[in-house]
Design an enzyme around this catalytic site. Sequence first.
Site, PDB file in Angstrom:
ATOM      1  N   ASP A   5       0.420  36.592   4.877  1.00 44.27           N
ATOM      2  CA  ASP A   5       0.259  36.282   3.447  1.00 44.27           C
ATOM      3  C   ASP A   5       1.470  35.510   2.910  1.00 44.27           C
ATOM      4  O   ASP A   5       2.587  35.684   3.390  1.00 44.27           O
ATOM      5  CB  ASP A   5       0.070  37.600   2.675  1.00 44.27           C
ATOM      6  N   ASN A  19       1.415  31.926   2.162  1.00 40.76           N
ATOM      7  CA  ASN A  19       1.457  30.483   2.460  1.00 40.76           C
ATOM      8  C   ASN A  19       1.510  29.640   1.187  1.00 40.76           C
ATOM      9  O   ASN A  19       2.277  28.682   1.095  1.00 40.76           O
ATOM     10  CB  ASN A  19       0.205  30.060   3.247  1.00 40.76           C
ATOM     11  N   ASN A  78     -11.840  35.548   0.345  1.00 39.40           N
ATOM     12  CA  ASN A  78     -11.201  34.227   0.239  1.00 39.40           C
ATOM     13  C   ASN A  78     -12.194  33.098  -0.065  1.00 39.40           C
ATOM     14  O   ASN A  78     -11.799  31.992  -0.428  1.00 39.40           O
ATOM     15  CB  ASN A  78     -10.397  33.895   1.506  1.00 39.40           C
ATOM     16  N   ARG A 123     -11.915  31.146  -3.402  1.00 38.83           N
ATOM     17  CA  ARG A 123     -10.905  30.108  -3.653  1.00 38.83           C
ATOM     18  C   ARG A 123     -11.585  28.750  -3.843  1.00 38.83           C
ATOM     19  O   ARG A 123     -12.747  28.584  -3.470  1.00 38.83           O
ATOM     20  CB  ARG A 123      -9.920  30.044  -2.484  1.00 38.83           C
TER      21      ARG A 123
HETATM   22  C1  IPE Z   1      -5.258  38.694   2.402  1.00 33.62           C
HETATM   23  O1  IPE Z   1      -4.503  37.859   1.615  1.00 33.62           O
HETATM   24  C2  IPE Z   1      -6.134  37.907   3.323  1.00 33.62           C
HETATM   25  C3  IPE Z   1      -5.434  37.153   4.343  1.00 33.62           C
HETATM   26  C4  IPE Z   1      -4.156  37.131   4.588  1.00 33.62           C
HETATM   27  C5  IPE Z   1      -6.278  36.361   5.187  1.00 33.62           C
HETATM   28  P1  IPE Z   1      -4.945  37.462   0.141  1.00 33.62           P
HETATM   29  O2  IPE Z   1      -3.895  36.562  -0.378  1.00 33.62           O
HETATM   30  O3  IPE Z   1      -6.323  36.934   0.150  1.00 33.62           O
HETATM   31  O4  IPE Z   1      -4.945  38.864  -0.601  1.00 33.62           O
HETATM   32  P2  IPE Z   1      -4.840  39.232  -2.142  1.00 33.62           P
HETATM   33  O5  IPE Z   1      -5.906  38.433  -2.828  1.00 33.62           O
HETATM   34  O6  IPE Z   1      -3.479  38.855  -2.601  1.00 33.62           O
HETATM   35  O7  IPE Z   1      -5.052  40.695  -2.192  1.00 33.62           O
HETATM   36  C1  IPE Z   2      -2.287  33.651   3.236  1.00 34.33           C
HETATM   37  O1  IPE Z   2      -1.605  32.929   2.291  1.00 34.33           O
HETATM   38  C2  IPE Z   2      -3.361  32.849   3.922  1.00 34.33           C
HETATM   39  C3  IPE Z   2      -4.722  33.162   3.454  1.00 34.33           C
HETATM   40  C4  IPE Z   2      -5.076  34.130   2.677  1.00 34.33           C
HETATM   41  C5  IPE Z   2      -5.761  32.288   3.927  1.00 34.33           C
HETATM   42  P1  IPE Z   2      -2.155  32.751   0.826  1.00 34.33           P
HETATM   43  O2  IPE Z   2      -2.999  31.539   0.777  1.00 34.33           O
HETATM   44  O3  IPE Z   2      -2.807  33.989   0.346  1.00 34.33           O
HETATM   45  O4  IPE Z   2      -0.812  32.498   0.019  1.00 34.33           O
HETATM   46  P2  IPE Z   2      -0.413  33.132  -1.371  1.00 34.33           P
HETATM   47  O5  IPE Z   2      -0.603  34.607  -1.262  1.00 34.33           O
HETATM   48  O6  IPE Z   2      -1.305  32.512  -2.384  1.00 34.33           O
HETATM   49  O7  IPE Z   2       1.028  32.770  -1.544  1.00 34.33           O
HETATM   50 MG    MG Z   3      -2.160  35.674  -0.581  1.00 33.81          MG
END
Ligand code: IPE
Ligand code: IPE
Ligand code: MG
Length: 233
Positions: A13, A15, A61, A64
Amino acid sequence: MDKIPTHVAIIMDGNGRWAGERGLARSHGHRQGVKRAEEIINAASRMGVKVLTLFAFSTENWSRPKREVGMLMRLLYNFLAGRAEKLQNRNIRFRMIGRKENLPRYLSDKLENFQAKTAGNTGMTVVLAFNYGGRQEIMDAAGKYALDVLKNGAVSSGLDEERFGGYLYTSGIPDPDLLIRTSGEMRLSNFMLWQLSYCELYFTKTFWPDFGAKEFEKALKSYALRQRRFGSL
Ligand code: IPE
Ligand code: IPE
Ligand code: MG
């Protein structure tokens, strides 16, 4: 290190925030994240971890923006297309957990293909949680079990944890011993709800694109100091 966890699961998490802090588009963070995933696969394999599960895309996800979702799908495809050889050479077995049904055809075919190709390997297993949801997994398992009872006369009174586990996506894979979540969030976000029941948890503020082999070793060191009791004394 004496106590190496058999199975390490990681919620990769942070990125997007990593990219945001640098004034970059979220996609840069995801690309950097893939590089880290590769580095951690290598580190884990080197350190003797048997199973490494990486959470890459949750069933939530999908909410998004379409562009980001599409980008994540293509990123996985390119990873599989470009790195297949390397993983193969490292004797790594690949397995996907999650619902393949709603994925674009080009990706589900690739996943299927890659899984079949590496099925005979005997090194570390990399489990990729993609389009994965813990509740969905439990519901799917309940559905499969019900069907088994109806069609094959599986006996409902004989249901125990081990048998139920056989209906989960993770059938045959031991439960994680250590869960790592990066980026400072302290929640499960619908990840492996059944399998994490007695898992050791490790949270770090480091964003996934900054989480390197050193940090991974730190997490394993923390694990080695834990005393697991499983309800006993
Ligand atoms: C969890 O991260 C899912 C993955 C890392 C693939 P999210 O960024 O989607 O989680 P929340 O929304 O902050 O709980
Ligand atoms: C984790 O990073 C990857 C996925 C959930 C696909 P994020 O995309 O959730 O990054 P943040 O949490 O918004 O920083
Ligand atoms: Mg995240």
